[in-house]
Enzyme design. Structure first.
Site, PDB file in Angstrom:
ATOM      1  N   GLU A   1     -20.331  23.171 -47.778  1.00  0.00           N
ATOM      2  CA  GLU A   1     -21.024  22.858 -49.032  1.00  0.00           C
ATOM      3  C   GLU A   1     -22.484  22.684 -48.662  1.00  0.00           C
ATOM      4  O   GLU A   1     -22.927  21.591 -48.324  1.00  0.00           O
ATOM      5  CB  GLU A   1     -20.430  21.604 -49.677  1.00  0.00           C
ATOM      6  CG  GLU A   1     -20.849  21.417 -51.127  1.00  0.00           C
ATOM      7  CD  GLU A   1     -22.178  20.688 -51.260  1.00  0.00           C
ATOM      8  OE1 GLU A   1     -23.249  21.334 -51.081  1.00  0.00           O
ATOM      9  OE2 GLU A   1     -22.147  19.481 -51.519  1.00  0.00           O
TER      10      GLU A   1
ATOM     11  N   GLU B   1     -33.466  22.343 -49.171  1.00  0.00           N
ATOM     12  CA  GLU B   1     -32.831  21.798 -47.969  1.00  0.00           C
ATOM     13  C   GLU B   1     -32.635  22.838 -46.878  1.00  0.00           C
ATOM     14  O   GLU B   1     -32.504  22.507 -45.711  1.00  0.00           O
ATOM     15  CB  GLU B   1     -31.486  21.111 -48.267  1.00  0.00           C
ATOM     16  CG  GLU B   1     -31.597  19.930 -49.229  1.00  0.00           C
ATOM     17  CD  GLU B   1     -30.272  19.232 -49.422  1.00  0.00           C
ATOM     18  OE1 GLU B   1     -29.296  19.555 -48.716  1.00  0.00           O
ATOM     19  OE2 GLU B   1     -30.214  18.336 -50.293  1.00  0.00           O
TER      20      GLU B   1
END
Length: 366
Positions: free
Chosen positions: A127, A136
């Protein structure tokens, strides 16, 4: 992960501390584990496609609490390597043991780029998605794991991803502008008081302060859970990713043109971005049941990712049938590769008397 004001160049050690520290706390894992849309999608993807896991070797990149590794084992995997860069690894190890799969799930503490796995794997599950998918930059690590550890016939979970973009209306424009104006007034009052009390003239810092606050209040994208009724034009896909063969170069920058026919006589307050991912298997070994995880605006199925909102200051008055077109470019911040710089160029073609020339807006996903 919470946003911070501004940014500074960071080395690997500082990046590790800044990025991974939040994920080492159970309270943050709890937020993600409480996301029903997220959990239902991954659970369905694994257990409705058990054939992909039964008797297979699985690598979970960024296992966190270990939930995906545990599910993989419960679905019949013979071995699961669960890699976690933070000390959350000890909780994942404990959870695997408490759920009776510690003989299958081997938790390895370390970043995927630094650890060693004794064999190639059949499945990589992760994930990895951030706000608007790419924030990110964790997909970098998934690509590294895929290229180093996945068998040629191996499967990626998820297998595909898409980034969506749409025009919106929202009351956030006024709210953020009021907050910005208040911050400027606070500085004026503060600098005057400091001068009167201590004889220090702060005026030379007024402009840098204004720029700092402008970036934070007006140019930093906002997290929001929008309703479908706030979307005023059909969303478009600005990026598609095949997780089986995407390269670092493919995801380093997103560049796409868009054109929206706007609905309703209202205001164009900005744009919103979100993503979906799909669990399809691959061409030679397709999923028995394809599963989608979407973070699109919803009345009921909200997620912890929400949507990223890019506000226009000021908003544009529109008529039904007006067309807004332009381009979006998303690149990694030069100061921190996990954050994103966004440039949106837009032009409104109005059917009425309004005229809005091409405008370039710069935003930051922090």
């Amino acid at each position: 992960m919470e946003s911070v004001r501004g940014g500074a160049p960071v080395d690997k050690a500082v990046d590790f501390a800044n990025y991974f520290c939040t994920y080492s706390y159970l309270y943050h894992q709890k937020d993600m584990l409480s996301d029903r849309v997220r959990m239902d999608a991954y659970h369905s993807a694994v257990f409705k496609n058990k054939r992909h896991f039964q008797g297979k070797t699985v690598l979970d990149v960024g296992t966190g609490s270990g939930i995906l590794a545990i599910w993989s084992a419960q679905a019949g995997a013979k071995k699961v390597y669960a890699v976690e860069a933070t000390n959350m690894a000890r909780h994942a190890r404990s959870l695997a043991s408490a759920n009776g799969v510690s003989h299958i799930v081997e938790v390895i503490e370390g970043s995927i780029e630094d650890v060693s796995i004794p064999e190639k794997v059949d499945v990589i599950i992760s994930e990895w998605m951030g706000y608007f998918l790419v924030r990110e930059s964790m997909f970098d690590s998934v690509i590294y794991a895929r290229d180093r550890w996945l068998k040629p016939s191996g499967l990626m979970y998820p297998s595909h991803a898409r980034m969506w973009f749409a025009p919106i209306k929202t009351k956030l424009v006024e709210q953020k502008n009021q907050e910005y104006q208040k911050s400027l007034a606070d500085w004026s009052y503060f600098s005057q008081e400091l001068n009167e009390a201590y004889g220090v003239d702060m005026s030379t810092l007024t402009m840098p302060y204004h720029e700092e606050q402008k970036k934070y209040y007006l140019q930093t994208s906002l997290w929001s859970n929008l309703y479908p009724g706030q979307v005023i034009g059909d969303p478009v896909v600005v990026k598609e990713i095949d997780c089986s063969n995407a390269t670092l170069q493919d995801i380093a920058a997103v560049k796409s043109r868009f054109s929206f026919t706007l609905s309703g006589s209202d205001r164009l307050c900005g744009f919103a971005g979100w993503f979906d991912v799909h669990f399809r298997g691959n061409a030679s070994n397709p999923a028995d049941k394809e599963v989608e995880l979407t973070t699109s605006p919803s009345d009921t199925d909200t997620t912890h990712w929400g949507q990223q909102v890019f506000l226009l200051q000021p908003p544009l008055v529109i008529e039904d049938g007006d067309v807004v077109q332009g381009s979006i470019e998303i690149t990694r911040s030069k100061d921190n590769h996990r954050l994103m710089d966004v440039k949106i160029t837009h032009e409104l073609r109005s059917s009425g008397e309004q005229f809005y020339p091409a405008t370039v807006c710069n935003f930051f996903i922090e």
